[in-house]
Design an enzyme around this catalytic site. Structure first.
Site, mmCIF file in Angstrom:
data_model
loop_
_atom_site.group_PDB
_atom_site.id
_atom_site.type_symbol
_atom_site.label_atom_id
_atom_site.label_comp_id
_atom_site.label_asym_id
_atom_site.label_seq_id
_atom_site.Cartn_x
_atom_site.Cartn_y
_atom_site.Cartn_z
ATOM 1 N N CYS A 159 -143.944 65.097 -8.173
ATOM 2 C CA CYS A 159 -144.333 63.696 -8.436
ATOM 3 C C CYS A 159 -143.333 62.654 -7.911
ATOM 4 O O CYS A 159 -143.732 61.637 -7.341
ATOM 5 C CB CYS A 159 -144.587 63.490 -9.925
ATOM 6 S SG CYS A 159 -143.497 64.440 -10.988
ATOM 7 N N HIS A 242 -142.609 57.208 -13.036
ATOM 8 C CA HIS A 242 -141.251 57.509 -12.586
ATOM 9 C C HIS A 242 -140.737 56.333 -11.745
ATOM 10 O O HIS A 242 -141.370 55.954 -10.750
ATOM 11 C CB HIS A 242 -141.227 58.772 -11.721
ATOM 12 C CG HIS A 242 -141.563 60.035 -12.455
ATOM 13 N ND1 HIS A 242 -141.694 60.133 -13.818
ATOM 14 C CD2 HIS A 242 -141.799 61.293 -11.969
ATOM 15 C CE1 HIS A 242 -141.980 61.380 -14.163
ATOM 16 N NE2 HIS A 242 -142.066 62.103 -13.063
HETATM 17 N N1 LIG Z 1 -146.714 66.375 -15.557
HETATM 18 C C1 LIG Z 1 -146.491 65.872 -14.350
HETATM 19 O O1 LIG Z 1 -146.115 64.694 -14.190
HETATM 20 C C2 LIG Z 1 -146.713 66.709 -13.122
HETATM 21 C C3 LIG Z 1 -146.653 66.076 -11.867
HETATM 22 C C4 LIG Z 1 -146.840 66.852 -10.719
HETATM 23 C C5 LIG Z 1 -147.082 68.198 -10.821
HETATM 24 N N2 LIG Z 1 -147.126 68.786 -12.065
HETATM 25 C C6 LIG Z 1 -147.417 70.219 -12.124
HETATM 26 O O2 LIG Z 1 -148.763 70.342 -12.602
HETATM 27 C C7 LIG Z 1 -148.885 71.549 -13.388
HETATM 28 C C8 LIG Z 1 -149.400 71.166 -14.773
HETATM 29 O O3 LIG Z 1 -148.473 70.304 -15.398
HETATM 30 P P1 LIG Z 1 -148.713 69.648 -16.835
HETATM 31 O O4 LIG Z 1 -147.652 68.639 -16.968
HETATM 32 O O5 LIG Z 1 -150.124 69.257 -17.003
HETATM 33 O O6 LIG Z 1 -148.399 70.900 -17.814
HETATM 34 P P2 LIG Z 1 -148.938 71.186 -19.299
HETATM 35 O O7 LIG Z 1 -149.193 69.905 -20.002
HETATM 36 O O8 LIG Z 1 -147.981 72.139 -19.882
HETATM 37 O O9 LIG Z 1 -150.349 71.945 -19.069
HETATM 38 C C9 LIG Z 1 -150.442 73.256 -18.604
HETATM 39 C C10 LIG Z 1 -151.896 73.700 -18.585
HETATM 40 O O10 LIG Z 1 -151.972 75.047 -18.094
HETATM 41 C C11 LIG Z 1 -152.664 75.860 -19.034
HETATM 42 N N3 LIG Z 1 -152.094 77.220 -19.033
HETATM 43 C C12 LIG Z 1 -150.851 77.584 -19.435
HETATM 44 N N4 LIG Z 1 -150.686 78.919 -19.272
HETATM 45 C C13 LIG Z 1 -151.858 79.398 -18.778
HETATM 46 C C14 LIG Z 1 -152.318 80.693 -18.403
HETATM 47 N N5 LIG Z 1 -151.532 81.775 -18.489
HETATM 48 N N6 LIG Z 1 -153.589 80.805 -17.915
HETATM 49 C C15 LIG Z 1 -154.381 79.736 -17.793
HETATM 50 N N7 LIG Z 1 -154.000 78.490 -18.142
HETATM 51 C C16 LIG Z 1 -152.752 78.309 -18.611
HETATM 52 C C17 LIG Z 1 -152.450 75.169 -20.368
HETATM 53 O O11 LIG Z 1 -153.504 75.569 -21.234
HETATM 54 P P3 LIG Z 1 -153.344 75.551 -22.833
HETATM 55 O O12 LIG Z 1 -153.374 74.109 -23.261
HETATM 56 O O13 LIG Z 1 -154.542 76.280 -23.282
HETATM 57 O O14 LIG Z 1 -152.032 76.217 -23.132
HETATM 58 C C18 LIG Z 1 -152.577 73.701 -19.948
HETATM 59 O O15 LIG Z 1 -153.935 73.367 -19.787
HETATM 60 C C19 LIG Z 1 -147.492 72.193 -13.397
HETATM 61 O O16 LIG Z 1 -147.413 73.141 -12.364
HETATM 62 C C20 LIG Z 1 -146.568 71.012 -13.104
HETATM 63 O O17 LIG Z 1 -145.362 71.387 -12.525
HETATM 64 C C21 LIG Z 1 -146.961 68.071 -13.208
#
Ligand SMILES: NC(=O)c1ccc[n+]([C@@H]2O[C@H](COP(=O)([O-])OP(=O)(O)OC[C@H]3O[C@@H](n4cnc5c(N)ncnc54)[C@H](OP(=O)(O)O)[C@@H]3O)[C@@H](O)[C@H]2O)c1
Length: 353
Positions: A159, A242
């Site tokens: 990001c 950010h």
């Molecule tokens: N947050 C940001 O600003 C941002 C920006 C750019 C990129 N990213 C990337 O985007 C991705 C998601 O980030 P996030 O911030 O949304 O994370 P998050 O809030 O922790 O969400 C993770 C998601 O993945 C699911 N999940 C976890 N383990 C799993 C498994 N074994 N099988 C299937 N689904 C699973 C979770 O489901 P449950 O709710 O059911 O556990 C939840 O829906 C990450 O790779 C992160 O690095 C994030």
């Protein structure tokens, strides 16, 4: 059937969202529920949530209401056969990197077009880190992965890198030699539940695991830049957005007006992609801005990068920028990538039979 901006009728393409209950997943649902080109056909969380209603499982954190149509939508099992049964073509991934590392290649092998936020495959040579305004040519790399015969993975950048790459793209002709960047990153960047309130409330954490390495590698890959990059990444107690402060050493001696003109003339007014901003970089004259509280401002909301506090000191140019980490820096970026693919490759492929 829907109409694109250039008034052509498009059949909606069925899409799935993986990681739909996470913070990025929530933005995907918010942006896809009424999307002109993509049909939100399937949503998945982790396995134990399958069969349950989205609204009863998710901890909704966005500053906009949960869209009504998704409240009662049933979370599905992530299963290749289920995706095929539902005639899904596009898979948006908001999975944690460790999970993505096995699931995304499997989806690619099975012919799906994966648009991912995870870092797992970003550094594979033929996996593009795509930002349509910055490096649309990188989409060609999907051919090296086997498209159109096979599926592919297209990633978006980390990001903070996304915001920086967009602001720097129009400055490339000035010759970027060095980039010094400090980030002030919101807690939503760590997902949900993310950091403990005890750790971040009234505090600042001067380290984000792997973030500086990601900025260094990804910025060079996206901009095809042979420059030195010096990032400092810091977590601050802000919910969304950010902020970044930047100093650049440039090859050409330029003035502030050159930078302002470069940002202003960097436009995509004619783009048919509904999520791409016509004006990717917006400069704010008021020296108190940009601020994280305006993360969801702009057209489309959260998709523009705001800059401000432009300065020149000797041979260096300095400025501040703000990127919405969840929209432009994550889900919105992926959707824009899928729109670029649809416009440039998918429609051609369909027309070729
Ligand atoms: N947050 C940001 O600003 C941002 C920006 C750019 C990129 N990213 C990337 O985007 C991705 C998601 O980030 P996030 O911030 O949304 O994370 P998050 O809030 O922790 O969400 C993770 C998601 O993945 C699911 N999940 C976890 N383990 C799993 C498994 N074994 N099988 C299937 N689904 C699973 C979770 O489901 P449950 O709710 O059911 O556990 C939840 O829906 C990450 O790779 C992160 O690095 C994030």
């Amino acid at each position: 059937m829907t109409k694109s901006k250039n008034n052509e009728k498009k059949e909606k393409i069925n899409a799935a969202v993986l990681g739909a209950t996470g913070v990025v997943g929530q933005v995907f649902l918010h942006m896809l529920v009424h999307h002109e080109w993509f049909e939100l056909s399937m949503i998945c969380g982790s396995h134990n949530r399958a069969g349950k209603a989205y609204g009863s499982e998710v901890h909704w954190v966005l500053p906009v209401p949960m869209p009504q149509p998704v409240q009662y939508k049933i979370l599905d099992t992530l299963d290749i056969n289920r995706l095929k049964e539902k005639d899904i073509k596009i898979v948006f991934s908001a999975l944690p990197a460790d999970t993505a590392r096995t699931i995304e290649p499997m989806l690619r092998e099975n012919g799906f077009y994966v648009f991912s936020n995870a870092s797992a495959l970003r550094y594979e040579p033929h996996v593009p880190i795509l930002i349509p305004e910055v490096n649309p040519e990188a989409l060609e790399d999907i051919k090296q992965q086997g498209f159109p015969g096979k599926g592919f993975v297209v990633t978006n950048a980390n990001c903070s890198t996304t915001g920086l790459a967009v602001a720097l793209a129009p400055l490339r002709p000035f010759g970027i030699k060095e980039v010094f960047v400090s980030t002030y990153q919101s807690v939503s960047g760590a997902g949900y539940p993310g950091l403990s309130a005890v750790d971040i409330m009234g505090n600042t954490i001067p380290y984000i695991q792997k973030e500086e390495e990601k900025m260094n590698i990804e910025l060079k890959k996206i901009l095809q830049l042979d420059a030195r990059v010096y990032p400092h990444c810091v977590r601050i107690p802000v919910l969304f957005g950010h902020l970044e402060t930047v100093w650049l050493t440039l090859e050409k001696p330029i003035d502030k007006i050159d930078v302002l003109e470069a940002w202003e003339s960097f436009t995509f007014q004619g783009s048919p992609c509904p999520t791409l901003p016509g004006q990717p970089v917006v400069y704010m004259e008021d020296e108190h801005f940009p601020q994280p509280k305006m993360s969801f401002w702009g057209t489309p909301p959260g998709m523009q990068v705001f800059t401000g506090r432009l300065r020149k000191e000797g041979d260096k140019i300095g400025f501040t920028l703000l990127v919405n980490n969840l929209v432009k820096g994550a889900a919105g970026g992926s959707i824009a990538n899928a729109e670029l693919f649809t416009e440039v490759k998918y429609e051609n492929k369909k027309n070729c039979g």
